[in-house]
Design a protein around this motif. Structure first.
Motif, PDB file in Angstrom:
ATOM      1  N   ASN A   1       0.807  -1.220   0.000  1.00 38.27           N
ATOM      2  CA  ASN A   1       0.000   0.000   0.000  1.00 38.27           C
ATOM      3  C   ASN A   1       0.840   1.270   0.000  1.00 38.27           C
ATOM      4  O   ASN A   1       0.316   2.369   0.153  1.00 38.27           O
ATOM      5  CB  ASN A   1      -0.948   0.028   1.203  1.00 38.27           C
ATOM      6  CG  ASN A   1      -2.024  -1.017   1.082  1.00 38.27           C
ATOM      7  OD1 ASN A   1      -2.540  -1.269   0.004  1.00 38.27           O
ATOM      8  ND2 ASN A   1      -2.370  -1.633   2.194  1.00 38.27           N
TER       9      ASN A   1
ATOM     10  N   THR B   1       5.065   1.149  -5.553  1.00 36.77           N
ATOM     11  CA  THR B   1       4.969   0.354  -6.780  1.00 36.77           C
ATOM     12  C   THR B   1       6.360   0.246  -7.398  1.00 36.77           C
ATOM     13  O   THR B   1       7.256   1.031  -7.089  1.00 36.77           O
ATOM     14  CB  THR B   1       4.006   0.992  -7.808  1.00 36.77           C
ATOM     15  OG1 THR B   1       4.611   2.178  -8.328  1.00 36.77           O
ATOM     16  CG2 THR B   1       2.644   1.281  -7.191  1.00 36.77           C
TER      17      THR B   1
ATOM     18  N   PHE C   1      -5.603   7.262  -9.954  1.00 33.66           N
ATOM     19  CA  PHE C   1      -6.211   6.411  -8.935  1.00 33.66           C
ATOM     20  C   PHE C   1      -7.195   7.090  -7.987  1.00 33.66           C
ATOM     21  O   PHE C   1      -7.814   6.414  -7.170  1.00 33.66           O
ATOM     22  CB  PHE C   1      -5.116   5.737  -8.113  1.00 33.66           C
ATOM     23  CG  PHE C   1      -4.167   4.905  -8.942  1.00 33.66           C
ATOM     24  CD1 PHE C   1      -4.628   3.817  -9.650  1.00 33.66           C
ATOM     25  CD2 PHE C   1      -2.830   5.232  -9.025  1.00 33.66           C
ATOM     26  CE1 PHE C   1      -3.761   3.050 -10.426  1.00 33.66           C
ATOM     27  CE2 PHE C   1      -1.953   4.477  -9.788  1.00 33.66           C
ATOM     28  CZ  PHE C   1      -2.423   3.375 -10.494  1.00 33.66           C
TER      29      PHE C   1
ATOM     30  N   ILE D   1      -8.082   2.518  -4.524  1.00 35.36           N
ATOM     31  CA  ILE D   1      -6.645   2.232  -4.425  1.00 35.36           C
ATOM     32  C   ILE D   1      -6.038   3.312  -3.534  1.00 35.36           C
ATOM     33  O   ILE D   1      -6.338   4.493  -3.703  1.00 35.36           O
ATOM     34  CB  ILE D   1      -5.992   2.223  -5.822  1.00 35.36           C
ATOM     35  CG1 ILE D   1      -6.541   1.048  -6.624  1.00 35.36           C
ATOM     36  CG2 ILE D   1      -4.475   2.176  -5.732  1.00 35.36           C
ATOM     37  CD1 ILE D   1      -6.134   1.048  -8.083  1.00 35.36           C
TER      38      ILE D   1
ATOM     39  N   TRP E   1      -4.069   5.663  -3.236  1.00 29.70           N
ATOM     40  CA  TRP E   1      -3.173   6.418  -4.106  1.00 29.70           C
ATOM     41  C   TRP E   1      -2.270   7.369  -3.344  1.00 29.70           C
ATOM     42  O   TRP E   1      -1.111   7.556  -3.721  1.00 29.70           O
ATOM     43  CB  TRP E   1      -3.958   7.161  -5.193  1.00 29.70           C
ATOM     44  CG  TRP E   1      -4.738   8.344  -4.702  1.00 29.70           C
ATOM     45  CD1 TRP E   1      -6.016   8.341  -4.240  1.00 29.70           C
ATOM     46  CD2 TRP E   1      -4.273   9.685  -4.626  1.00 29.70           C
ATOM     47  NE1 TRP E   1      -6.382   9.618  -3.877  1.00 29.70           N
ATOM     48  CE2 TRP E   1      -5.339  10.466  -4.108  1.00 29.70           C
ATOM     49  CE3 TRP E   1      -3.082  10.323  -4.934  1.00 29.70           C
ATOM     50  CZ2 TRP E   1      -5.221  11.834  -3.898  1.00 29.70           C
ATOM     51  CZ3 TRP E   1      -2.975  11.690  -4.726  1.00 29.70           C
ATOM     52  CH2 TRP E   1      -4.037  12.427  -4.224  1.00 29.70           C
TER      53      TRP E   1
END
Length: 184
Positions: free
Chosen positions: A34, A37, A143, A148, A150
């Motif tokens: 979370n 990426t 997002f 999500i 974001w």
């Protein structure tokens, strides 16, 4: 156009494509899913390319490489990583394009403003400010409202991007001594 110019433009497009693909995958290790990426590790290389282009070709040449890289990156993204049946995939393409062009052109301007300072000031300041703008534009466009997380992903990505921007000073300095700077 010369060979290094074409190479930098192509590399810019490849980095955008790789980053657009990798941003879809959270780092599923150490509880970072979370927060981070994989795109955060590749995208800062785009700022290195822009800064090298600025150093070699000046502000106008760097803008051309940004535009060429943008075109190549968007084309590659549309062909290879956009699923037109998936709204998030489309939003990623839109977010990526918007964030990229705004942040890279901002990077060009900031680098140019600081180009006569110590060798590390222009690439560091322009990359950090560009990364902040890019990160929040990209994640909010891609997002926001999707469920999500974001904002935490953006903060995690930004942390890595700043770290990578610091590391990118090493190849910048090495190439700085090899490349002939533009007379501006």
């Amino acid at each position: 156009m010369n060979r290094p110019f074409i190479l930098l433009s192509f590399l810019m497009g490849v980095i955008v494509l790789i980053s657009n693909y990798l941003v879809q995958f959270p780092v599923n290790k150490f509880g970072l899913e979370n927060i981070l990426t994989y795109g955060a590790f590749s995208y800062p290389i785009a700022f290195l390319i822009t800064d090298l282009a600025n150093r070699v070709y000046g502000k106008n040449g760097a803008k051309k490489i940004v535009y060429f890289g943008f075109s190549i990156g968007i084309l590659f993204t549309l062909i290879f990583s956009t699923n037109f049946g998936d709204l998030i995939s489309i939003r990623i393409a839109i977010g990526s394009g918007t964030a990229f062009i705004v942040a890279q052109l901002l990077d060009v301007q900031i680098f140019d403003k600081f180009r006569k300072k110590n060798w590390f000031i222009a690439p560091l300041v322009s990359s950090i400010i560009g990364s902040v703008v890019d990160t929040f534009l990209f994640f909010s466009i891609s997002f926001f409202g999707t469920g999500i997380p974001w904002f935490t992903l953006a903060l995690g990505d930004l942390t890595v991007k700043i770290f990578v921007a610091l590391v990118m000073l090493i190849p910048f300095r090495l190439l700085f001594n090899i490349l002939k700077p533009a007379k501006v």
